[in-house]
Scaffold this motif. Sequence first.
Motif, PDB file in Angstrom:
ATOM      1  N   PHE A  77      13.164   1.361  14.334  1.00  0.00           N
ATOM      2  CA  PHE A  77      14.602   1.602  14.258  1.00  0.00           C
ATOM      3  C   PHE A  77      15.061   2.369  15.506  1.00  0.00           C
ATOM      4  CE2 PHE A  77      12.704   1.853   9.994  1.00  0.00           C
ATOM      5  CZ  PHE A  77      13.323   0.768   9.384  1.00  0.00           C
ATOM      6  N   LEU A  78      16.259   2.037  15.971  1.00  0.00           N
ATOM      7  CA  LEU A  78      16.850   2.773  17.092  1.00  0.00           C
ATOM      8  C   LEU A  78      17.818   3.815  16.543  1.00  0.00           C
ATOM      9  CD1 LEU A  78      17.628   0.236  19.969  1.00  0.00           C
ATOM     10  CD2 LEU A  78      15.757   1.891  19.794  1.00  0.00           C
ATOM     11  N   ILE A  79      17.596   5.070  16.926  1.00  0.00           N
ATOM     12  CA  ILE A  79      18.490   6.175  16.570  1.00  0.00           C
ATOM     13  C   ILE A  79      19.288   6.531  17.820  1.00  0.00           C
ATOM     14  CG2 ILE A  79      18.636   8.449  15.496  1.00  0.00           C
ATOM     15  CD1 ILE A  79      17.083   6.413  13.813  1.00  0.00           C
ATOM     16  N   ASN A  80      20.578   6.369  17.763  1.00  0.00           N
ATOM     17  CA  ASN A  80      21.427   6.649  18.929  1.00  0.00           C
ATOM     18  C   ASN A  80      22.002   8.057  18.831  1.00  0.00           C
ATOM     19  OD1 ASN A  80      21.307   4.067  20.354  1.00  0.00           O
ATOM     20  ND2 ASN A  80      22.345   3.250  18.547  1.00  0.00           N
ATOM     21  N   LEU A  81      21.767   8.860  19.886  1.00  0.00           N
ATOM     22  CA  LEU A  81      22.150  10.269  19.903  1.00  0.00           C
ATOM     23  C   LEU A  81      23.190  10.545  20.992  1.00  0.00           C
ATOM     24  CD1 LEU A  81      18.539  11.796  19.877  1.00  0.00           C
ATOM     25  CD2 LEU A  81      19.956  11.266  17.874  1.00  0.00           C
ATOM     26  N   VAL A 139       0.818  -1.220   0.000  1.00  0.00           N
ATOM     27  CA  VAL A 139       0.000   0.000   0.000  1.00  0.00           C
ATOM     28  C   VAL A 139       0.852   1.271   0.000  1.00  0.00           C
ATOM     29  CG1 VAL A 139      -2.023  -1.041   1.097  1.00  0.00           C
ATOM     30  CG2 VAL A 139      -0.180  -0.155   2.537  1.00  0.00           C
ATOM     31  N   ILE A 140       2.147   1.108   0.303  1.00  0.00           N
ATOM     32  CA  ILE A 140       3.062   2.255   0.373  1.00  0.00           C
ATOM     33  C   ILE A 140       4.328   1.903  -0.407  1.00  0.00           C
ATOM     34  CG2 ILE A 140       4.489   3.668   1.894  1.00  0.00           C
ATOM     35  CD1 ILE A 140       1.490   4.213   2.163  1.00  0.00           C
ATOM     36  N   GLN A 141       4.845   2.864  -1.181  1.00  0.00           N
ATOM     37  CA  GLN A 141       6.092   2.657  -1.908  1.00  0.00           C
ATOM     38  C   GLN A 141       7.038   3.846  -1.697  1.00  0.00           C
ATOM     39  OE1 GLN A 141       4.466   1.524  -5.996  1.00  0.00           O
ATOM     40  NE2 GLN A 141       5.833  -0.183  -5.580  1.00  0.00           N
ATOM     41  N   GLU A 142       8.320   3.566  -1.902  1.00  0.00           N
ATOM     42  CA  GLU A 142       9.363   4.599  -1.845  1.00  0.00           C
ATOM     43  C   GLU A 142       9.378   5.334  -0.506  1.00  0.00           C
ATOM     44  OE1 GLU A 142       9.214   7.200  -5.294  1.00  0.00           O
ATOM     45  OE2 GLU A 142       8.281   5.605  -6.472  1.00  0.00           O
ATOM     46  N   LEU A 143       9.126   4.605   0.567  1.00  0.00           N
ATOM     47  CA  LEU A 143       9.089   5.262   1.874  1.00  0.00           C
ATOM     48  C   LEU A 143      10.500   5.588   2.345  1.00  0.00           C
ATOM     49  CD1 LEU A 143       6.749   4.752   4.788  1.00  0.00           C
ATOM     50  CD2 LEU A 143       9.189   4.771   5.278  1.00  0.00           C
ATOM     51  N   CYS A 144      10.670   6.821   2.762  1.00  0.00           N
ATOM     52  CA  CYS A 144      11.949   7.307   3.271  1.00  0.00           C
ATOM     53  C   CYS A 144      11.714   7.983   4.619  1.00  0.00           C
ATOM     54  CB  CYS A 144      12.564   8.291   2.270  1.00  0.00           C
ATOM     55  SG  CYS A 144      14.190   8.876   2.749  1.00  0.00           S
ATOM     56  N   LEU A 167      18.955   9.410   7.502  1.00  0.00           N
ATOM     57  CA  LEU A 167      18.015   8.986   6.472  1.00  0.00           C
ATOM     58  C   LEU A 167      17.959   7.464   6.455  1.00  0.00           C
ATOM     59  CD1 LEU A 167      16.417  10.532   4.195  1.00  0.00           C
ATOM     60  CD2 LEU A 167      18.289   9.899   2.672  1.00  0.00           C
ATOM     61  N   ILE A 168      16.753   6.909   6.348  1.00  0.00           N
ATOM     62  CA  ILE A 168      16.573   5.461   6.203  1.00  0.00           C
ATOM     63  C   ILE A 168      15.656   5.228   5.003  1.00  0.00           C
ATOM     64  CG2 ILE A 168      15.864   3.297   7.287  1.00  0.00           C
ATOM     65  CD1 ILE A 168      16.074   4.709  10.000  1.00  0.00           C
ATOM     66  N   TYR A 206      18.247  -2.191   5.680  1.00  0.00           N
ATOM     67  CA  TYR A 206      17.750  -0.991   5.003  1.00  0.00           C
ATOM     68  C   TYR A 206      18.871   0.053   4.950  1.00  0.00           C
ATOM     69  CZ  TYR A 206      13.113  -3.023   5.440  1.00  0.00           C
ATOM     70  OH  TYR A 206      12.030  -3.865   5.349  1.00  0.00           O
ATOM     71  N   ALA A 207      19.074   0.605   3.766  1.00  0.00           N
ATOM     72  CA  ALA A 207      20.152   1.580   3.586  1.00  0.00           C
ATOM     73  C   ALA A 207      19.896   2.812   4.437  1.00  0.00           C
ATOM     74  CB  ALA A 207      20.255   1.963   2.106  1.00  0.00           C
ATOM     75  N   SER A 208      20.919   3.251   5.155  1.00  0.00           N
ATOM     76  CA  SER A 208      20.795   4.454   5.982  1.00  0.00           C
ATOM     77  C   SER A 208      22.075   5.264   5.870  1.00  0.00           C
ATOM     78  CB  SER A 208      20.521   4.094   7.448  1.00  0.00           C
ATOM     79  OG  SER A 208      21.610   3.372   7.998  1.00  0.00           O
ATOM     80  N   GLU A 209      21.969   6.535   6.173  1.00  0.00           N
ATOM     81  CA  GLU A 209      23.148   7.394   6.146  1.00  0.00           C
ATOM     82  C   GLU A 209      22.986   8.535   7.146  1.00  0.00           C
ATOM     83  OE1 GLU A 209      22.225  10.606   2.610  1.00  0.00           O
ATOM     84  OE2 GLU A 209      23.158   8.692   2.036  1.00  0.00           O
TER      85      GLU A 209
END
Length: 626
Positions: free
Chosen positions: A410-414, A359-364, A396-397, A384-387
């Motif tokens: 996803f875990l984002i470490n700050l 139902v969803i495409q190209e999600l960023c 970005l994921i 999943y590619a991330s930078e």
Amino acid sequence: MESGQGQAIFTAECTHSFHFSCISNNVTYGNYVCPVCRAKWNDLPFTVPSYNPNVKDNFNPNPDNQVPQPQVPVRSRSISEREPILFSDDEPLPSVTVDAASSASPADLQNVSVKAIPERPAIASSESVPEFAVLVGIRAPSLSEHIHQFHRAPIDLVTVLDVSGSMHGSKLALLKRAVDFVIDNLGPSDRLSIVSFSTRARRILPLRRMTEQGRENAKRSVNSLSASGSTNIVEALKKGVQVLEERRHQNPVSSIIFLSDGRDTCYHGTRFQTFSSPRQPPQYLHLLPVSICPENRGTEDHSQRQTFPVHAFGFGTDHDPLTMHAISDASGGTFSFLESYEMVQDAFASCIGGLLSVVIQELCLMVRSASHGVEIKSISSGRYASEISNEGSQGLINVGDLYADEEKEFLINLAVPVYRSIEDEEDDSNTTSLLDVTCSYRAIMSNDMIQIDGDLVTIRRPKSPSPLEMTISLEVDRQRNRLSAAQGITEAQQMAETGNLMGARALLSNRRSTLLTSASGQAGDGLCLWLESEMKEMDGRMASMQLYERAGRAYALSNMSSHAYQRATTRGSSVPGAVESGNFSFGASGAAHHGSFNAYATPNMANMVSKSHQLNKTGDSSQTKQ
């Protein structure tokens, strides 16, 4: 001609060879089976007739010849006929009327939901934290029953099926039944192509819409399959990719289902395998197309080719799990291990339950630092590619497609600095803004790009946080447990490949103990219980090197594939979506699988598996009556 010393030699698909003139005469009189092994032939030797536009019957170019010429009946020829050089013969897509596409009510047009949860609600104002986790999650909208066909993306699906000699008997019959199930559940806007392979690969069905006539043609093609020959995985995947690359029209979703029960016997052991260890994926993977193995793209190849996910199914215990996992992983697909031949239909059902609900495409997913000094240090995104860019201020994921009701976390470490307040450093109402979260995606219904803004992630910065404010969030804790378990299985698999089974099992035991003593484990979280049972099952499959090579390696790789993409895979004897919530099923080692988490399965996967079960019950009942 050369091998026949001047006479043309015909080599049949069963690998037996004959003088062309002898065997073509035999076939002309209606004998379509091999005189040696009695295998039924799909590719028949024939002589191209001379064409005379003035003669009505071009298969009898001499009208004065009074002796009737035997002819091959049209209905007896192979359904696929001869393959064209280019596969640009795909059936055109249907035109969707505006009225049909707009029949959904505004209430049905849901958006992706975004959540963001900090590790704990507060950090002392005088404290700096080098690694502070924020859980960012997304969830796709559900499918509405009455507008299902307009609410999801139609698919171009290619099934690449192993019909080598080892697939004879009940295995081939079960495979045919499973593919028939797939055919019956594709819609008129979906298109299907079938490639079969043994010593060589053949496209037995062009890319056709699954209308009533299309289904009938597809089932005739499946029914024509027979098992013989060796296994040529490289040519099979090349042909499957060719179908998608050379099509004139494209549905929004493209995918390949690849099933094999053996190892490649055409390239294995050749010069392509010279530098490869038996416990490493074979070197011949570099021969596969760029559109399923992007790393094969050369430095001079700057083309932006579409990547087609390959959902690989290892059938039985004699397949090559390292190769199949490597192919699926490189393409963005999943690897499933089917321990029992009887479960192939359920495994296919679970897979297409997801593919037929995109139902969803190209999600960023985008995250940005919301305060000076808050720096993004790492992103745990699996495969999943991330930078991370702008000196840690932006992350970005790229997620891509989402199935209906599918969730990703996803875990984002700050790094969080000491709080500085110009006005009042002692004020307990101070806060620090950590992250801005947004996501963009293409909506299937409108084909528009949509952007969703999540809530701003903030934490309190009191001088002395209360004990409650220092409590770790259970949702963040369970995600850490998932990452720890996934990493543990990966490390244990690598240790097992070197023969260190004792070390691998000790590592899994330690990870299980840590998981069960964690906050979410103590709270009886369903995900934690499922992870613990998965590691226990993996431990049991490492009891000996023989057991590991027969069933442990494939089980571990299918598990790794599932966690890398947070997407359901069949592993061992467990089909995702097949277990009712709160129930248990048992794997090969006797470990219980808790169903309250159910291995990333979405409701549509579960519904499709239930449909497969119901069909099997109906079939068993009919056979019993007979």
